[in-house]
Motif scaffolding. Structure first.
Motif, mmCIF file in Angstrom:
data_model
loop_
_atom_site.group_PDB
_atom_site.id
_atom_site.type_symbol
_atom_site.label_atom_id
_atom_site.label_comp_id
_atom_site.label_asym_id
_atom_site.label_seq_id
_atom_site.Cartn_x
_atom_site.Cartn_y
_atom_site.Cartn_z
ATOM 1 N N ASN A 64 40.409 38.065 38.392
ATOM 2 C CA ASN A 64 39.337 39.136 38.220
ATOM 3 C C ASN A 64 39.857 39.933 37.011
ATOM 4 O O ASN A 64 40.139 41.022 37.090
ATOM 5 N N GLN A 65 39.840 39.281 35.834
ATOM 6 C CA GLN A 65 40.255 39.903 34.722
ATOM 7 C C GLN A 65 39.139 40.101 33.674
ATOM 8 O O GLN A 65 37.921 39.430 33.783
ATOM 9 N N LEU A 66 39.548 40.693 32.474
ATOM 10 C CA LEU A 66 38.242 40.860 31.355
ATOM 11 C C LEU A 66 38.176 39.523 30.804
ATOM 12 O O LEU A 66 39.180 38.583 30.638
ATOM 13 N N ALA A 67 36.948 39.030 30.406
ATOM 14 C CA ALA A 67 36.918 38.021 29.746
ATOM 15 C C ALA A 67 37.359 38.066 28.341
ATOM 16 O O ALA A 67 37.599 39.294 27.967
ATOM 17 N N ARG A 68 37.851 37.046 27.494
ATOM 18 C CA ARG A 68 38.231 37.188 26.275
ATOM 19 C C ARG A 68 36.885 36.635 25.178
ATOM 20 O O ARG A 68 36.634 35.394 25.402
ATOM 21 N N ILE A 69 36.705 37.235 24.260
ATOM 22 C CA ILE A 69 35.815 36.887 23.163
ATOM 23 C C ILE A 69 36.581 35.778 22.414
ATOM 24 O O ILE A 69 37.760 36.104 21.970
ATOM 25 N N LEU A 70 35.917 34.841 22.106
ATOM 26 C CA LEU A 70 36.692 33.722 21.310
ATOM 27 C C LEU A 70 36.883 34.168 19.991
ATOM 28 O O LEU A 70 36.070 34.987 19.405
ATOM 29 N N PRO A 71 37.692 33.639 19.105
ATOM 30 C CA PRO A 71 38.065 34.081 17.664
ATOM 31 C C PRO A 71 36.963 33.971 17.028
ATOM 32 O O PRO A 71 36.043 32.966 17.098
ATOM 33 N N PHE A 72 36.631 34.914 15.878
ATOM 34 C CA PHE A 72 35.549 34.785 15.043
ATOM 35 C C PHE A 72 35.439 33.555 14.516
ATOM 36 O O PHE A 72 34.166 32.970 14.229
#
Length: 138
Positions: A64-72
């Motif tokens: 139950n963590q924050l999702a991570r935006i993939l690198p640009f």
């Protein structure tokens, strides 16, 4: 697992050695997703320009963590293209506000002449700032 969702708003910034934004995403399958937008992999200072765009993110469904935006660089080509286009247009808009470059004649002059004009304006400004009596009428 890689997914995509629409970037809705910025919740806040976490200032640390590698700052990141916490953002709110909305997808068709999940009502609300909170994600981390890291400065190591994404231009967070331009994040507002990306609102409304579908961003790719990754999340470990077991935690139950924050999702991570993939690198640009791993985002969809359309997303990269839109940000670059917005940055170019913003640059043109700011450039047109510079008095020396505002007229068509100035834009057609050669670069050396333009540099001389800018240098002259900077010298005038520095002289004005150095003079303690600049506001007095003589």
């Amino acid at each position: 697992m890689k997914k995509s969702a629409k970037f809705k708003k910025i919740i806040g910034i976490v200032n640390c050695s590698s700052p990141y934004l916490i953002i709110h995403l909305e997808s068709k399958f999940e009502e609300t997703i909170y994600a981390e937008l890291s400065s190591d992999s994404f231009p967070i200072h331009h994040a507002k320009m990306m609102m409304g765009q579908e961003l790719l993110f990754d999340r470990d469904d077991g935690q139950n963590q924050l999702a991570r935006i993939l690198p640009f660089t791993r985002q969809k080509p359309e997303v990269i293209s839109k940000l670059i286009s917005k940055l170019i247009n913003q640059g043109k808009h700011k450039l047109s506000k510079i008095p020396v470059l505002d007229s068509q004649d100035s834009l057609q002059e050669d670069t050396k002449d333009l540099k001389n004009k800018l240098s002259f304006l900077l010298k005038l400004e520095s002289l004005y700032l150095e003079d303690p009596h600049k506001d007095q009428i003589t």
